[in-house]
Design a protein around this motif. Structure first.
Motif, PDB file in Angstrom:
ATOM      1  N   UNK A 114     -13.405   6.225 -15.951  1.00 39.61           N
ATOM      2  CA  UNK A 114     -12.564   6.105 -14.763  1.00 39.61           C
ATOM      3  C   UNK A 114     -12.090   7.434 -14.193  1.00 39.61           C
ATOM      4  N   UNK A 115     -12.531   8.535 -14.769  1.00 39.82           N
ATOM      5  CA  UNK A 115     -12.047   9.858 -14.324  1.00 39.82           C
ATOM      6  C   UNK A 115     -12.970  10.426 -13.236  1.00 39.82           C
ATOM      7  N   UNK A 116     -12.393  10.979 -12.157  1.00 38.77           N
ATOM      8  CA  UNK A 116     -13.225  11.593 -11.113  1.00 38.77           C
ATOM      9  C   UNK A 116     -13.963  12.827 -11.650  1.00 38.77           C
ATOM     10  N   UNK A 117     -15.258  12.835 -11.445  1.00 39.41           N
ATOM     11  CA  UNK A 117     -16.099  13.926 -11.953  1.00 39.41           C
ATOM     12  C   UNK A 117     -16.949  14.479 -10.816  1.00 39.41           C
ATOM     13  N   UNK A 118     -17.015  15.793 -10.737  1.00 43.53           N
ATOM     14  CA  UNK A 118     -17.985  16.439  -9.841  1.00 43.53           C
ATOM     15  C   UNK A 118     -18.857  17.332 -10.704  1.00 43.53           C
ATOM     16  N   UNK A 119     -20.161  17.164 -10.537  1.00 46.70           N
ATOM     17  CA  UNK A 119     -21.113  18.030 -11.244  1.00 46.70           C
ATOM     18  C   UNK A 119     -21.544  19.098 -10.257  1.00 46.70           C
ATOM     19  N   UNK A 120     -21.421  20.363 -10.665  1.00 44.19           N
ATOM     20  CA  UNK A 120     -21.774  21.446  -9.747  1.00 44.19           C
ATOM     21  C   UNK A 120     -22.743  22.399 -10.417  1.00 44.19           C
ATOM     22  N   UNK A 121     -23.556  23.053  -9.635  1.00 46.45           N
ATOM     23  CA  UNK A 121     -24.433  24.109 -10.138  1.00 46.45           C
ATOM     24  C   UNK A 121     -24.212  25.354  -9.282  1.00 46.45           C
ATOM     25  N   UNK A 122     -23.305  26.217  -9.730  1.00 44.71           N
ATOM     26  CA  UNK A 122     -23.075  27.481  -9.008  1.00 44.71           C
ATOM     27  C   UNK A 122     -24.051  28.544  -9.521  1.00 44.71           C
ATOM     28  N   UNK A 123     -23.884  29.776  -9.096  1.00 46.49           N
ATOM     29  CA  UNK A 123     -24.636  30.873  -9.718  1.00 46.49           C
ATOM     30  C   UNK A 123     -23.745  32.114  -9.842  1.00 46.49           C
ATOM     31  N   UNK A 124     -24.203  33.099 -10.605  1.00 46.95           N
ATOM     32  CA  UNK A 124     -23.322  34.231 -10.950  1.00 46.95           C
ATOM     33  C   UNK A 124     -22.831  35.039  -9.740  1.00 46.95           C
ATOM     34  N   UNK A 125     -23.549  35.134  -8.618  1.00 51.40           N
ATOM     35  CA  UNK A 125     -22.989  35.886  -7.486  1.00 51.40           C
ATOM     36  C   UNK A 125     -21.662  35.329  -6.942  1.00 51.40           C
ATOM     37  N   UNK A 126     -21.173  34.211  -7.496  1.00 48.89           N
ATOM     38  CA  UNK A 126     -19.803  33.753  -7.178  1.00 48.89           C
ATOM     39  C   UNK A 126     -18.808  34.876  -7.469  1.00 48.89           C
ATOM     40  N   UNK A 175     -29.529  28.025  -9.339  1.00 52.97           N
ATOM     41  CA  UNK A 175     -28.765  28.290 -10.560  1.00 52.97           C
ATOM     42  C   UNK A 175     -29.400  29.433 -11.346  1.00 52.97           C
ATOM     43  N   UNK A 176     -30.684  29.291 -11.600  1.00 53.76           N
ATOM     44  CA  UNK A 176     -31.427  30.325 -12.339  1.00 53.76           C
ATOM     45  C   UNK A 176     -31.898  31.440 -11.420  1.00 53.76           C
ATOM     46  N   UNK A 177     -31.935  31.176 -10.125  1.00 50.79           N
ATOM     47  CA  UNK A 177     -32.542  32.080  -9.145  1.00 50.79           C
ATOM     48  C   UNK A 177     -32.128  33.544  -9.205  1.00 50.79           C
ATOM     49  N   UNK A 178     -30.814  33.849  -9.418  1.00 49.01           N
ATOM     50  CA  UNK A 178     -30.455  35.272  -9.455  1.00 49.01           C
ATOM     51  C   UNK A 178     -31.285  36.058 -10.475  1.00 49.01           C
ATOM     52  N   UNK A 179     -31.623  35.416 -11.603  1.00 48.42           N
ATOM     53  CA  UNK A 179     -32.417  36.138 -12.618  1.00 48.42           C
ATOM     54  C   UNK A 179     -33.796  36.509 -12.063  1.00 48.42           C
ATOM     55  N   UNK A 180     -34.400  35.611 -11.297  1.00 48.47           N
ATOM     56  CA  UNK A 180     -35.725  35.926 -10.730  1.00 48.47           C
ATOM     57  C   UNK A 180     -35.589  37.122  -9.776  1.00 48.47           C
ATOM     58  N   UNK A 181     -34.502  37.085  -9.004  1.00 47.26           N
ATOM     59  CA  UNK A 181     -34.312  38.146  -8.006  1.00 47.26           C
ATOM     60  C   UNK A 181     -34.050  39.494  -8.694  1.00 47.26           C
TER      61      UNK A 181
END
Ligand SMILES: NC(=O)C1=CN([C@@H]2O[C@H](COP(=O)(O)OP(=O)(O)OC[C@H]3O[C@@H](n4cnc5c(N)ncnc54)[C@H](O)[C@@H]3O)[C@@H](O)[C@H]2O)C=CC1
Ligand SMILES: O=C(O)[C@@H]1CCC=N1
Length: 273
Positions: A114-126, A175-181
């Motif tokens: 019953x708990x509100x959940x948001x799943x997020x995928x940020x990346x390190x440039x935050x 999510x993983x993209x910064x590593x490729x860059x």
């Protein structure tokens, strides 16, 4: 959206948790006394408390109890143990935001009914206000919760909402993209050194070129192919460089990287450690 009256908890203040905490503070969205962090790496947490004035919680339960919005930023493998630890301290008045790769909203809701959940995928440039975050809503999350999460991730970059079935794909891309860059950047700087440029100058030129090219796409809205054509003089230097890139299979290599990371996120979602 103002989060002035909200306490934001973090369980896990490693690479991504600390990038988010720092990014939010830099953006001025919250003040240090609104942040409640817990981490098993106690010494590092206390050093953070000393340096930034955030609350260092004694354990995960304390962070869960204190927070209005609780960000779960531990490794996916630690998630079930953490959910078990906090289940008694969380109710439907709190918002849970998980950033763990391959952890579904359904899994979290099983531990926290019953708990509100948001799943997020940020990346390190935050960390520098240039993150890219995709998020999706669990069964009990409302648009008000989405607005709060969008305010958090929007303060440290760009945030979009997607359907949950795309979360593994965005993990593989942004999510993983910064590593490729970073690998591309390192290679470009190495190449600059190879053709005689001093390393620090080569790195600055390579990084600024990547930043500028990305900005051109985002700010002009032009197709990257058209922007590439604008750089390419007939019979000139760029076309010679592009020919070498195509011979080396750069495009298919990048596509394979995103597909491989997406498959790994899918395996993790299916419960493979
Ligand atoms: N690093 C990245 O670029 C991104 C990571 N993520 C996700 O963020 C999560 C964290 O990843 P990173 O920050 O890279 O890992 P990390 O290893 O740098 O940080 C994890 C932190 O959690 C702490 N920790 C471990 N077990 C704990 C427990 N039981 N209770 C409290 N704290 C605990 C560790 O001491 C560490 O500080 C993962 O689930 C990952 O999938 C998501 C987007 C990008
Ligand atoms: O490598 C990982 O599993 C995490 C998720 C996205 C970026 N880092």
């Amino acid at each position: 959206m103002a989060l002035t009256d909200k306490r934001i908890g973090f369980i896990g203040a490693g690479a991504m948790g600390s990038a988010l905490i720092n990014g939010l503070l830099k953006a001025g969205l919250v003040t240090p006394d609104q942040i409640y962090a817990a981490d098993i790496h106690r010494e590092r947490l206390l050093a953070w408390q000393e340096k930034m004035g955030i609350h260092a919680c004694a354990d995960n339960g304390e962070a869960a109890a204190a927070a209005d919005i609780l960000v779960l930023a531990v490794k996916p493998q630690a998630m079930e143990e953490v959910l078990e630890e906090i289940r008694e301290r969380v109710n439907g008045d709190k918002l849970i935001i998980s950033i763990a790769a391959g952890i579904t909203t359904t899994l979290i809701e099983t531990f926290l009914p019953g708990v509100p959940v948001i799943r997020a995928m940020p990346n390190t440039p935050c960390l520098v206000g240039a993150g890219a975050t995709a998020m999706c809503l669990g069964k009990y999350a409302t648009t008000a919760h989405e607005t709060m999460a969008a305010a958090i991730f929007g303060a440290v970059g760009t945030a979009v909402t997607v359907k949950e079935n795309l979360m593994d794909a965005v993990t593989g891309l942004s999510g993983s993209g910064p590593a490729y860059v970073y690998i591309m950047l390192e290679a470009l700087a190495d190449a600059g050194v190879r053709v005689g440029i001093q390393r620090d100058i080569a790195m600055t030129l390579a990084a600024q070129t990547m930043l500028g090219a990305a900005k051109m796409v985002l700010e002009t809205g032009e197709h990257p192919g058209r922007l590439k054509d604008m750089v390419t003089t007939p019979g000139g230097t760029t076309t010679a460089g592009i020919y070498a890139l195509e011979e080396g299979g750069l495009r298919v290599t990048l596509m394979n990287a995103v597909m491989a990371a997406t498959r790994r996120a899918q395996e993790m979602s299916a419960g493979q450690k």
